[in-house]
Design a protein around this motif. Structure first.
Motif, PDB file in Angstrom:
ATOM      1  N   ARG A 123      21.700  14.231   1.244  1.00 38.93           N
ATOM      2  CA  ARG A 123      20.508  14.512   1.092  1.00 38.93           C
ATOM      3  C   ARG A 123      20.007  14.641  -0.609  1.00 38.93           C
ATOM      4  NH1 ARG A 123      19.391  20.882   2.877  1.00 38.93           N
ATOM      5  NH2 ARG A 123      20.641  21.810   0.879  1.00 38.93           N
ATOM      6  N   GLN A 124      18.858  14.025  -0.606  1.00 40.33           N
ATOM      7  CA  GLN A 124      18.154  13.915  -1.822  1.00 40.33           C
ATOM      8  C   GLN A 124      16.802  14.248  -1.918  1.00 40.33           C
ATOM      9  OE1 GLN A 124      18.687   9.905  -3.739  1.00 40.33           O
ATOM     10  NE2 GLN A 124      18.482  10.893  -5.653  1.00 40.33           N
ATOM     11  N   ALA A 125      16.571  15.365  -2.771  1.00 39.86           N
ATOM     12  CA  ALA A 125      15.135  15.627  -2.907  1.00 39.86           C
ATOM     13  C   ALA A 125      14.728  14.971  -3.949  1.00 39.86           C
ATOM     14  CB  ALA A 125      15.217  17.270  -3.031  1.00 39.86           C
TER      15      ALA A 125
ATOM     16  N   VAL B 266      19.775  15.140  -7.619  1.00 38.11           N
ATOM     17  CA  VAL B 266      20.730  14.004  -7.388  1.00 38.11           C
ATOM     18  C   VAL B 266      21.068  14.231  -5.846  1.00 38.11           C
ATOM     19  CG1 VAL B 266      21.811  14.240  -9.712  1.00 38.11           C
ATOM     20  CG2 VAL B 266      22.496  15.836  -7.980  1.00 38.11           C
ATOM     21  N   ARG B 267      21.484  13.022  -5.466  1.00 38.17           N
ATOM     22  CA  ARG B 267      22.056  12.958  -4.003  1.00 38.17           C
ATOM     23  C   ARG B 267      23.208  14.149  -3.769  1.00 38.17           C
ATOM     24  NH1 ARG B 267      22.644   7.415  -0.973  1.00 38.17           N
ATOM     25  NH2 ARG B 267      20.615   7.155  -1.873  1.00 38.17           N
ATOM     26  N   GLU B 268      23.241  14.786  -2.771  1.00 36.95           N
ATOM     27  CA  GLU B 268      24.358  15.887  -2.787  1.00 36.95           C
ATOM     28  C   GLU B 268      24.687  15.865  -1.250  1.00 36.95           C
ATOM     29  OE1 GLU B 268      22.890  19.827  -2.753  1.00 36.95           O
ATOM     30  OE2 GLU B 268      21.082  19.671  -1.353  1.00 36.95           O
ATOM     31  N   LEU B 269      26.057  16.139  -1.078  1.00 40.87           N
ATOM     32  CA  LEU B 269      26.930  15.929   0.300  1.00 40.87           C
ATOM     33  C   LEU B 269      26.321  17.486   0.956  1.00 40.87           C
ATOM     34  CD1 LEU B 269      28.918  15.019   2.088  1.00 40.87           C
ATOM     35  CD2 LEU B 269      30.838  16.374   0.753  1.00 40.87           C
ATOM     36  N   VAL B 270      25.762  17.232   2.187  1.00 41.37           N
ATOM     37  CA  VAL B 270      25.406  18.404   3.067  1.00 41.37           C
ATOM     38  C   VAL B 270      26.526  18.546   3.728  1.00 41.37           C
ATOM     39  CG1 VAL B 270      24.032  18.851   4.837  1.00 41.37           C
ATOM     40  CG2 VAL B 270      23.034  17.372   3.003  1.00 41.37           C
TER      41      VAL B 270
ATOM     42  N   THR C 151      13.996  20.205   2.489  1.00 41.91           N
ATOM     43  CA  THR C 151      13.162  18.913   2.214  1.00 41.91           C
ATOM     44  C   THR C 151      13.714  17.912   1.544  1.00 41.91           C
ATOM     45  OG1 THR C 151      10.953  20.389   2.880  1.00 41.91           O
ATOM     46  CG2 THR C 151      10.960  17.980   1.706  1.00 41.91           C
ATOM     47  N   ALA C 152      14.129  16.843   2.080  1.00 46.20           N
ATOM     48  CA  ALA C 152      14.700  15.787   1.340  1.00 46.20           C
ATOM     49  C   ALA C 152      14.984  14.425   2.280  1.00 46.20           C
ATOM     50  CB  ALA C 152      16.065  16.273   0.990  1.00 46.20           C
TER      51      ALA C 152
ATOM     52  N   THR D 122      32.403   2.308   1.197  1.00 47.57           N
ATOM     53  CA  THR D 122      31.457   3.327   1.542  1.00 47.57           C
ATOM     54  C   THR D 122      30.168   2.560   1.839  1.00 47.57           C
ATOM     55  OG1 THR D 122      32.133   5.039   0.056  1.00 47.57           O
ATOM     56  CG2 THR D 122      30.120   5.239   0.721  1.00 47.57           C
ATOM     57  N   TYR D 123      29.611   2.976   3.079  1.00 47.46           N
ATOM     58  CA  TYR D 123      28.322   2.405   3.797  1.00 47.46           C
ATOM     59  C   TYR D 123      27.314   3.794   3.607  1.00 47.46           C
ATOM     60  CZ  TYR D 123      31.380  -1.414   4.886  1.00 47.46           C
ATOM     61  OH  TYR D 123      32.494  -2.336   4.678  1.00 47.46           O
ATOM     62  N   TRP D 124      26.092   2.977   3.638  1.00 44.92           N
ATOM     63  CA  TRP D 124      24.981   4.196   3.876  1.00 44.92           C
ATOM     64  C   TRP D 124      23.826   3.773   4.676  1.00 44.92           C
ATOM     65  CZ3 TRP D 124      25.353   8.597   0.984  1.00 44.92           C
ATOM     66  CH2 TRP D 124      26.325   8.433   0.142  1.00 44.92           C
ATOM     67  N   GLY D 125      23.003   4.749   5.331  1.00 41.48           N
ATOM     68  CA  GLY D 125      21.990   4.501   6.285  1.00 41.48           C
ATOM     69  C   GLY D 125      20.881   4.249   5.453  1.00 41.48           C
ATOM     70  N   GLN D 126      19.650   3.766   5.951  1.00 38.49           N
ATOM     71  CA  GLN D 126      18.426   3.842   5.237  1.00 38.49           C
ATOM     72  C   GLN D 126      17.841   5.096   4.650  1.00 38.49           C
ATOM     73  OE1 GLN D 126      18.951   3.761   8.611  1.00 38.49           O
ATOM     74  NE2 GLN D 126      17.163   4.542   9.541  1.00 38.49           N
ATOM     75  N   GLY D 127      18.240   6.139   5.301  1.00 38.92           N
ATOM     76  CA  GLY D 127      17.638   7.202   4.958  1.00 38.92           C
ATOM     77  C   GLY D 127      16.469   7.860   5.924  1.00 38.92           C
ATOM     78  N   THR D 128      16.474   8.841   6.099  1.00 39.53           N
ATOM     79  CA  THR D 128      15.415   9.697   7.073  1.00 39.53           C
ATOM     80  C   THR D 128      14.780  10.802   6.373  1.00 39.53           C
ATOM     81  OG1 THR D 128      14.800  10.287   9.336  1.00 39.53           O
ATOM     82  CG2 THR D 128      16.992  10.888   8.345  1.00 39.53           C
TER      83      THR D 128
END
Length: 115
Positions: free
Chosen positions: A38-40, A44-48, A90-91, A103-109
């Protein structure tokens, strides 16, 4: 080509719950790691949480006891059950697949926790 498609984001009140899903498609090795970052804003983007195809899981301290990561290997889908959500959760949440070092990423939600 590998694709990750996320679903399940939205607006929720503090204390509420949401469930995220991420379906992977394409050339995927049976041994892999899937996870949620997640990234707020301004951070920085952090591992959840992450989960290996063998079932081993990791949850960040900030979400332990509230979030649970699971997966369905037959569907190449990973889930994140989020309970007791707080405003600090919230992020934008991103699905991740580590496919033998690529490594592959989703589009984000977007997840917004607000009253």
């Amino acid at each position: 080509q590998v694709q990750l498609v996320e679903s399940g984001g939205g607006l929720v009140q503090p204390g509420g719950s949401l469930r995220l899903s991420c379906a992977a498609s394409g050339s995927i090795f049976s041994i892999n790691v899937m996870g949620w970052y997640r990234q707020a804003p301004g951070k920085v983007r952090e591992l959840v949480a992450s989960i290996h195809s063998t079932g081993w899981t990791y949850h960040a301290d900030s979400v332990k006891g509230r979030f649970t990561i699971t997966r369905d290997n037959g569907k190449n889908t990973v889930y994140l059950q989020m309970n007791m959500l707080q405003p600090e959760d919230t992020a934008v949440y991103y699905c991740m697949l580590d496919n033998r070092g690529r490594t592959y990423w989703g589009q984000g939600t977007q997840i917004t926790v607000s009253s």
